[in-house]
Design a protein around this motif. Structure first.
Motif, mmCIF file in Angstrom:
data_model
loop_
_atom_site.group_PDB
_atom_site.id
_atom_site.type_symbol
_atom_site.label_atom_id
_atom_site.label_comp_id
_atom_site.label_asym_id
_atom_site.label_seq_id
_atom_site.Cartn_x
_atom_site.Cartn_y
_atom_site.Cartn_z
ATOM 1 N N ALA A 131 0.826 -1.212 0.000
ATOM 2 C CA ALA A 131 0.000 0.000 0.000
ATOM 3 C C ALA A 131 0.858 1.258 0.000
ATOM 4 O O ALA A 131 0.546 2.237 -0.698
ATOM 5 C CB ALA A 131 -0.931 -0.008 1.215
ATOM 6 N N ASP A 132 1.940 1.247 0.774
ATOM 7 C CA ASP A 132 2.841 2.398 0.803
ATOM 8 C C ASP A 132 3.477 2.642 -0.562
ATOM 9 O O ASP A 132 3.569 3.782 -1.031
ATOM 10 C CB ASP A 132 3.951 2.184 1.846
ATOM 11 C CG ASP A 132 3.447 2.245 3.277
ATOM 12 O OD1 ASP A 132 2.294 2.697 3.484
ATOM 13 O OD2 ASP A 132 4.192 1.837 4.187
ATOM 14 N N HIS A 135 0.956 4.088 -2.984
ATOM 15 C CA HIS A 135 0.721 5.500 -2.674
ATOM 16 C C HIS A 135 1.847 6.380 -3.203
ATOM 17 O O HIS A 135 1.595 7.428 -3.811
ATOM 18 C CB HIS A 135 0.598 5.679 -1.156
ATOM 19 C CG HIS A 135 0.536 7.112 -0.721
ATOM 20 N ND1 HIS A 135 -0.594 7.885 -0.890
ATOM 21 C CD2 HIS A 135 1.475 7.912 -0.154
ATOM 22 C CE1 HIS A 135 -0.352 9.112 -0.425
ATOM 23 N NE2 HIS A 135 0.895 9.151 0.020
ATOM 24 N N GLN A 138 1.736 6.254 -7.245
ATOM 25 C CA GLN A 138 0.536 6.809 -7.878
ATOM 26 C C GLN A 138 0.211 8.215 -7.389
ATOM 27 O O GLN A 138 -0.217 9.064 -8.187
ATOM 28 C CB GLN A 138 -0.662 5.895 -7.632
ATOM 29 C CG GLN A 138 -0.559 4.544 -8.331
ATOM 30 C CD GLN A 138 -1.792 3.680 -8.117
ATOM 31 O OE1 GLN A 138 -2.706 4.032 -7.376
ATOM 32 N NE2 GLN A 138 -1.826 2.530 -8.763
ATOM 33 N N GLU A 139 0.395 8.480 -6.111
ATOM 34 C CA GLU A 139 -0.028 9.750 -5.540
ATOM 35 C C GLU A 139 1.108 10.767 -5.442
ATOM 36 O O GLU A 139 0.966 11.906 -5.874
ATOM 37 C CB GLU A 139 -0.653 9.527 -4.148
ATOM 38 C CG GLU A 139 -1.812 8.545 -4.138
ATOM 39 C CD GLU A 139 -2.973 9.003 -5.002
ATOM 40 O OE1 GLU A 139 -3.161 10.223 -5.149
ATOM 41 O OE2 GLU A 139 -3.691 8.125 -5.541
#
Length: 345
Positions: A131-132, A135, A138-139
């Motif tokens: 998840a990190d 993130h 993508q973010e």
């Protein structure tokens, strides 16, 4: 000193449905496996005896006065995400080259994150690590990437990865006898077609056209179910898997005009003429590695037919990203870094 080992991956079916622009609306799934080719990240806190603040070594070497001046986007993004401003030294080496369709960029991010967490004496489970990385890519970095590569790199193994509309990601190990996976492994051959200099452009184009490719992506999503059924049903012939790969490649190559080219098409047709039942170009397209499904008896003929290309032996791997060396060092007094700056400025 911390060293991490992170596996590269082969994605068989469902690629393209792991982009948020798709799965946040329709849901997605991929069938993929990690392989015994890896990237290795070495990181440590940099002692205060050098004129630079941090050093990053990959295909080039960066010596910088501050971490936000690092050019490598993943390194800069990971340090920013973790709030690490102290001097670090990071080295990267890999078994296979980047930008070739094996998830190398995300494997780098996952492996670096794991190493930096270890450097801070922190642990991160596989779900959180993936998840990190998602993130950050993508973010923070705004890269045109999906979410399967980070998950495969963090978890390892032969998995079905489901992407739900609410953003949840579910990793399901494909349950089948080891002998069945070993048989599939013996039917696969990997060849290097050359580098793609436009992989990021192809990915951006695919993301842009995703809303216009619903029928194709729906079909690719259904192929994940069919491929999993073939693998988990010992009574079914693995040749069905090979033929399904061929169908999937025909759809994938139609998603954008940039995915394939005359050279790649020629290589694929040569593979079929030598006895392969199917295959696909891995990754975004334009170049990189091509995977063929071919019976063990026809592998020699395939290699002879593709003698101008590099054949890469590989095997499946169940290991996700992990720390192979963890040797904590005594932290230097912060006043030494101020003195260093006085000496070198």
């Amino acid at each position: 000193m911390v060293i991490t080992r992170t596996p590269l991956r082969i994605s068989f079916f469902g690629g393209g449905t792991d982009y948020p622009v798709w799965y946040r609306q329709y849901g997605g799934a991929v069938l993929a496996t990690t392989i015994n080719k890896c990237c290795y990240i070495t990181c440590r806190r940099l002692p205060p005896f050098f004129e630079y603040h941090s050093r990053v070594s990959y295909s080039k070497v960066e010596n910088v006065r501050r971490n936000d001046a690092i050019e490598h986007p993943s390194v800069r993004g990971c340090l920013q995400f973790l709030g690490m401003h102290e001097g670090v030294e990071i080295h990267h080496v890999a078994d296979l080259p980047a930008r070739t369709g094996l998830g190398t960029s995300s494997a780098f991010t996952v492996g670096l994150l794991l190493g930096l967490y270890a450097l801070q004496d922190r642990m991160r489970d596989k779900q959180a690590l993936a998840a990190d990385a998602i993130h950050i890519e993508q973010e923070l970095l705004r890269e045109a990437v999906g979410a399967q590569d980070q998950v495969s790199a963090a978890y390892g193994g032969f998995n079905r990865i489901n992407f739900e509309v609410d953003g949840t990601i579910e990793v399901k190990r494909v349950l089948t006898p080891p002998s069945r996976l070993a048989d599939l492994e013996q039917h696969l051959a990997l060849y290097f077609t050359g580098f793609s200099r436009t992989a990021s452009e192809i990915a951006q184009e695919q993301v842009r056209l995703t809303p216009q490719r619903k029928q194709e992506l729906d079909t690719m999503l259904q192929m994940v179910d069919e491929a999993e059924a073939i693998i988990t049903s010992p009574g079914r012939s693995l040749d069905e898997f090979g033929r399904l790969l061929h169908e999937g490649w025909q759809i994938k190559r139609s998603l954008t005009q940039k995915i394939t080219n005359a050279n790649i098409d020629e290589i694929y047709e040569a593979g079929l003429s030598a006895g392969a039942l199917g295959g696909k170009l891995l990754g975004a397209g334009g170049g990189g590695f091509m995977l063929f499904f071919v019976s063990p008896e026809r592998k020699a003929a395939l290699r002879a037919r593709l003698k101008k290309l590099v054949h890469v032996p590989f095997g499946f791997s169940n290991k996700g990203s992990h720390v192979v060396v963890y040797e904590p060092e005594e932290v230097y007094d912060k006043s030494l870094f101020s003195e260093r700056d006085v000496v070198y400025v």
